[in-house]
Design a protein around this motif. Sequence first.
Motif, PDB file in Angstrom:
ATOM      1  N   UNK A 100       0.803  -1.224   0.000  1.00  0.00           N
ATOM      2  CA  UNK A 100       0.000   0.000   0.000  1.00  0.00           C
ATOM      3  C   UNK A 100       0.836   1.274   0.000  1.00  0.00           C
ATOM      4  N   UNK A 101       1.853   1.417   0.875  1.00  0.00           N
ATOM      5  CA  UNK A 101       2.644   2.656   0.827  1.00  0.00           C
ATOM      6  C   UNK A 101       3.384   2.839  -0.504  1.00  0.00           C
ATOM      7  N   UNK A 102       3.869   1.772  -1.101  1.00  0.00           N
ATOM      8  CA  UNK A 102       4.576   1.889  -2.380  1.00  0.00           C
ATOM      9  C   UNK A 102       3.610   2.193  -3.525  1.00  0.00           C
ATOM     10  N   UNK A 103       2.376   1.700  -3.431  1.00  0.00           N
ATOM     11  CA  UNK A 103       1.407   1.910  -4.508  1.00  0.00           C
ATOM     12  C   UNK A 103       0.831   3.325  -4.511  1.00  0.00           C
ATOM     13  N   UNK A 104       0.512   3.870  -3.342  1.00  0.00           N
ATOM     14  CA  UNK A 104      -0.158   5.171  -3.296  1.00  0.00           C
ATOM     15  C   UNK A 104       0.765   6.302  -2.882  1.00  0.00           C
ATOM     16  N   UNK A 105       1.941   5.981  -2.383  1.00  0.00           N
ATOM     17  CA  UNK A 105       2.865   7.010  -1.923  1.00  0.00           C
ATOM     18  C   UNK A 105       2.826   7.103  -0.408  1.00  0.00           C
ATOM     19  N   UNK A 106       3.921   7.534   0.161  1.00  0.00           N
ATOM     20  CA  UNK A 106       4.061   7.567   1.614  1.00  0.00           C
ATOM     21  C   UNK A 106       3.109   8.574   2.257  1.00  0.00           C
ATOM     22  N   UNK A 107       2.882   9.716   1.592  1.00  0.00           N
ATOM     23  CA  UNK A 107       2.035  10.759   2.164  1.00  0.00           C
ATOM     24  C   UNK A 107       0.584  10.296   2.274  1.00  0.00           C
ATOM     25  N   UNK A 108       0.062   9.698   1.217  1.00  0.00           N
ATOM     26  CA  UNK A 108      -1.320   9.208   1.233  1.00  0.00           C
ATOM     27  C   UNK A 108      -1.442   8.012   2.178  1.00  0.00           C
ATOM     28  N   UNK A 109      -0.446   7.124   2.170  1.00  0.00           N
ATOM     29  CA  UNK A 109      -0.492   5.929   3.015  1.00  0.00           C
ATOM     30  C   UNK A 109      -0.443   6.273   4.499  1.00  0.00           C
ATOM     31  N   UNK A 110       0.146   7.420   4.829  1.00  0.00           N
ATOM     32  CA  UNK A 110       0.216   7.843   6.229  1.00  0.00           C
ATOM     33  C   UNK A 110      -1.165   8.188   6.785  1.00  0.00           C
ATOM     34  N   UNK A 111      -2.067   8.656   5.919  1.00  0.00           N
ATOM     35  CA  UNK A 111      -3.386   9.099   6.358  1.00  0.00           C
ATOM     36  C   UNK A 111      -4.519   8.171   5.956  1.00  0.00           C
ATOM     37  N   UNK A 112      -4.211   7.075   5.266  1.00  0.00           N
ATOM     38  CA  UNK A 112      -5.241   6.125   4.832  1.00  0.00           C
ATOM     39  C   UNK A 112      -4.749   4.704   5.071  1.00  0.00           C
ATOM     40  N   UNK A 113      -5.706   3.773   5.113  1.00  0.00           N
ATOM     41  CA  UNK A 113      -5.338   2.362   5.185  1.00  0.00           C
ATOM     42  C   UNK A 113      -6.398   1.530   4.477  1.00  0.00           C
ATOM     43  N   UNK A 114      -5.969   0.499   3.735  1.00  0.00           N
ATOM     44  CA  UNK A 114      -6.942  -0.386   3.097  1.00  0.00           C
ATOM     45  C   UNK A 114      -7.583  -1.277   4.154  1.00  0.00           C
ATOM     46  N   UNK A 115      -8.895  -1.439   4.061  1.00  0.00           N
ATOM     47  CA  UNK A 115      -9.624  -2.205   5.066  1.00  0.00           C
ATOM     48  C   UNK A 115     -10.055  -3.563   4.520  1.00  0.00           C
ATOM     49  N   UNK A 116     -10.628  -3.583   3.312  1.00  0.00           N
ATOM     50  CA  UNK A 116     -11.148  -4.836   2.751  1.00  0.00           C
ATOM     51  C   UNK A 116     -11.074  -4.794   1.233  1.00  0.00           C
ATOM     52  N   UNK A 117     -10.953  -5.984   0.652  1.00  0.00           N
ATOM     53  CA  UNK A 117     -10.988  -6.136  -0.806  1.00  0.00           C
ATOM     54  C   UNK A 117     -11.920  -7.293  -1.115  1.00  0.00           C
ATOM     55  N   UNK A 118     -13.048  -6.975  -1.759  1.00  0.00           N
ATOM     56  CA  UNK A 118     -14.019  -8.005  -2.067  1.00  0.00           C
ATOM     57  C   UNK A 118     -14.621  -7.728  -3.436  1.00  0.00           C
TER      58      UNK A 118
END
Length: 185
Positions: A100-118
């Motif tokens: 996730x941090x590599x895909x969206x960038x460190x700045x966005x990953x710091x304030x967001x987190x993936x919860x579920x994938x369905x």
Amino acid sequence: MDGVDNSTRSSAAPVGGDGAALSGPDLARAALQAAREQSAARRGNAGKKTGGFRPRRRRGWSGPGPDDRDPQPLGRLAARIARERGWTEHLAGGQVFAKWPALVGADVAEHTKPVALKDGELTVQARSTAWATQLRLLQRQILKRIGDGVGRDVVRRIKVQGPAAPSWRHGPRHVSGRGPRDTYG
């Protein structure tokens, strides 16, 4: 006669080159020579001499090149097992969470987190409503970066959630109504 090749039949008394009957060591040499000629004829090289010992190649030994029986790297074996059992979709979904941090960038990953994938829908939770709005605006770019990093059809939509509201419910028992049970009206 009865369909049997006469050249393979042995006569009662083998005869040498001078017409005399062979016996003892001469008979053994003649029999050995005849066996060698028959063996060479069966292989297709009748005129060749096969003198000397030639080691037999054992079936089951691999040669100097790569072979299926050679030790394989663990990653290659795991990938083959995942492919054979149909786990590739689930593993690709797991890569979204891991990278996730590599895909969206460190700045966005710091304030967001993936919860579920369905079913191709990725649910992402943001820390604040401002970041939820920002993530909705960046949705196309994020989908493209996830597609480039993990795979095209792994994530098709992104559902953005804002921060969770505080809950007054603590523990397994609950009384319906507003606020903590105090001296409220």
